[in-house]
Design an enzyme around this catalytic site. Structure first.
Site, short mmCIF file in Angstrom:
data_model
loop_
_atom_site.label_atom_id
_atom_site.label_comp_id
_atom_site.label_asym_id
_atom_site.label_seq_id
_atom_site.Cartn_x
_atom_site.Cartn_y
_atom_site.Cartn_z
N HIS A 76 51.47 12.85 57.27
CA HIS A 76 50.99 12.80 55.75
C HIS A 76 49.34 12.09 56.06
O HIS A 76 49.00 11.40 56.86
CB HIS A 76 51.54 11.89 55.00
CG HIS A 76 51.98 10.66 55.68
ND1 HIS A 76 53.15 10.20 56.48
CD2 HIS A 76 51.35 9.47 55.60
CE1 HIS A 76 52.87 9.10 57.06
NE2 HIS A 76 51.84 8.38 56.52
N ASP A 91 51.22 7.03 46.59
CA ASP A 91 51.71 6.03 47.39
C ASP A 91 52.35 5.03 46.55
O ASP A 91 51.78 4.72 45.43
CB ASP A 91 50.64 5.60 48.41
CG ASP A 91 51.23 4.73 49.50
OD1 ASP A 91 51.10 5.43 50.67
OD2 ASP A 91 52.01 3.68 49.31
N ILE A 92 53.76 4.63 47.07
CA ILE A 92 54.61 3.75 46.31
C ILE A 92 53.82 2.23 46.68
O ILE A 92 54.13 1.47 45.54
CB ILE A 92 55.67 3.72 46.91
CG1 ILE A 92 56.77 3.15 45.66
CG2 ILE A 92 55.95 3.03 48.11
CD1 ILE A 92 58.33 3.43 46.06
P1 5GP Z 1 52.12 5.30 57.25
O1 5GP Z 1 52.21 3.87 57.17
O2 5GP Z 1 53.30 6.02 57.73
O3 5GP Z 1 50.80 6.09 57.58
O4 5GP Z 1 52.14 5.67 55.42
C1 5GP Z 1 53.24 5.61 54.81
C2 5GP Z 1 53.13 5.24 53.49
O5 5GP Z 1 54.08 5.74 52.70
C3 5GP Z 1 52.87 3.78 53.07
O6 5GP Z 1 51.34 3.63 52.62
C4 5GP Z 1 53.81 3.57 52.22
O7 5GP Z 1 53.36 2.76 51.20
C5 5GP Z 1 54.28 5.02 51.72
N1 5GP Z 1 55.66 5.24 51.31
C6 5GP Z 1 56.80 4.63 51.81
N2 5GP Z 1 57.89 5.01 51.34
C7 5GP Z 1 57.42 5.57 49.98
C8 5GP Z 1 58.05 6.30 49.01
O8 5GP Z 1 59.56 6.22 49.12
N3 5GP Z 1 57.64 6.98 47.97
C9 5GP Z 1 55.98 7.05 47.94
N4 5GP Z 1 55.51 7.48 47.03
N5 5GP Z 1 55.60 6.36 49.10
C10 5GP Z 1 56.04 5.67 50.21
#
Ligand code: 5GP
Ligand code: ZN
Length: 114
Positions: free
Chosen positions: A100, A30-31
Site C-alpha cells: 500500500h 487510514d484508520i
Molecule cells: P504500514 O505500517 O503497513 O505501512 O501501514 C499500515 C497502515 O494501515 C497503518 O497506517 C494503519 O493505521 C492502517 N490500518 C491498519 N488496519 C486498518 C484498517 O482496518 N482500516 C484502515 N482503514 N486502516 C488500517
C-alpha cells in the site's frame, strides 16, 4: 487472500472509508491518520511486500502512484506538498502485508524521516 485486512476491505467484507477505486486500485482513509490527509492507495492484487514485485506488476505500481497524485489534488494538498511512503517489511514499519502507498498531506514533514 484469507486473513488479509486490505483484501477484506477491497472485497467489501470489511468496512473502509473508500475515497477512490478503479479496476486496479482501491483507496481508503487510514484508520489511524498521521496527518490531516492520510489515505492508503492499495492495489487490488494481493502482493505481500515490495520485495515480491515482478516486472509484470509495473503497471499496477504506476497506476497506484497516479491514483495518489490525483487524490492529492482532490484533497487540496498538491500545491503545498505531500509525501508518498511505501514501507517494506518490519524494519521499515510495515504492519499490513499487502502493499500500500501512504498519501500524507496537510502538514509539514521533516527530512530525514525518523
Ligand atoms: P504500514 O505500517 O503497513 O505501512 O501501514 C499500515 C497502515 O494501515 C497503518 O497506517 C494503519 O493505521 C492502517 N490500518 C491498519 N488496519 C486498518 C484498517 O482496518 N482500516 C484502515 N482503514 N486502516 C488500517
Ligand atoms: Zn491482501
Amino acid at each position: 487472500m484469507a486473513d488479509c485486512i486490505f483484501c477484506s476491505i477491497i472485497s467489501g467484507d470489511m468496512k473502509g472509508d473508500i475515497v477512490f477505486e478503479n479496476d486496479t486500485v482501491v483507496a481508503f482513509r487510514d484508520i489511524n491518520p498521521q496527518a490531516p490527509v492520510h489515505i492508503l492507495v492499495v492495489p487490488r492484487k494481493h502482493i505481500a511486500t515490495l520485495n515480491d514485485l515482478t516486472p509484470e506488476d509495473a503497471s499496477i505500481i504506476s497506476e497506484t502512484v497516479l491514483a495518489a497524485k490525483k487524490l492529492a489534488a482532490d484533497e487540496g494538498v498538491a500545491e503545498d506538498g505531500y509525501r508518498l511512503v511505501w514501507n517494506c517489511n518490519r524494519g521499515a514499519g510495515q504492519t499490513v502485508f499487502h502493499i500500500h502507498l501512504h498519501l500524507l498531506g496537510g502538514r509539514t514533514f521533516g527530512w530525514p524521516p525518523g
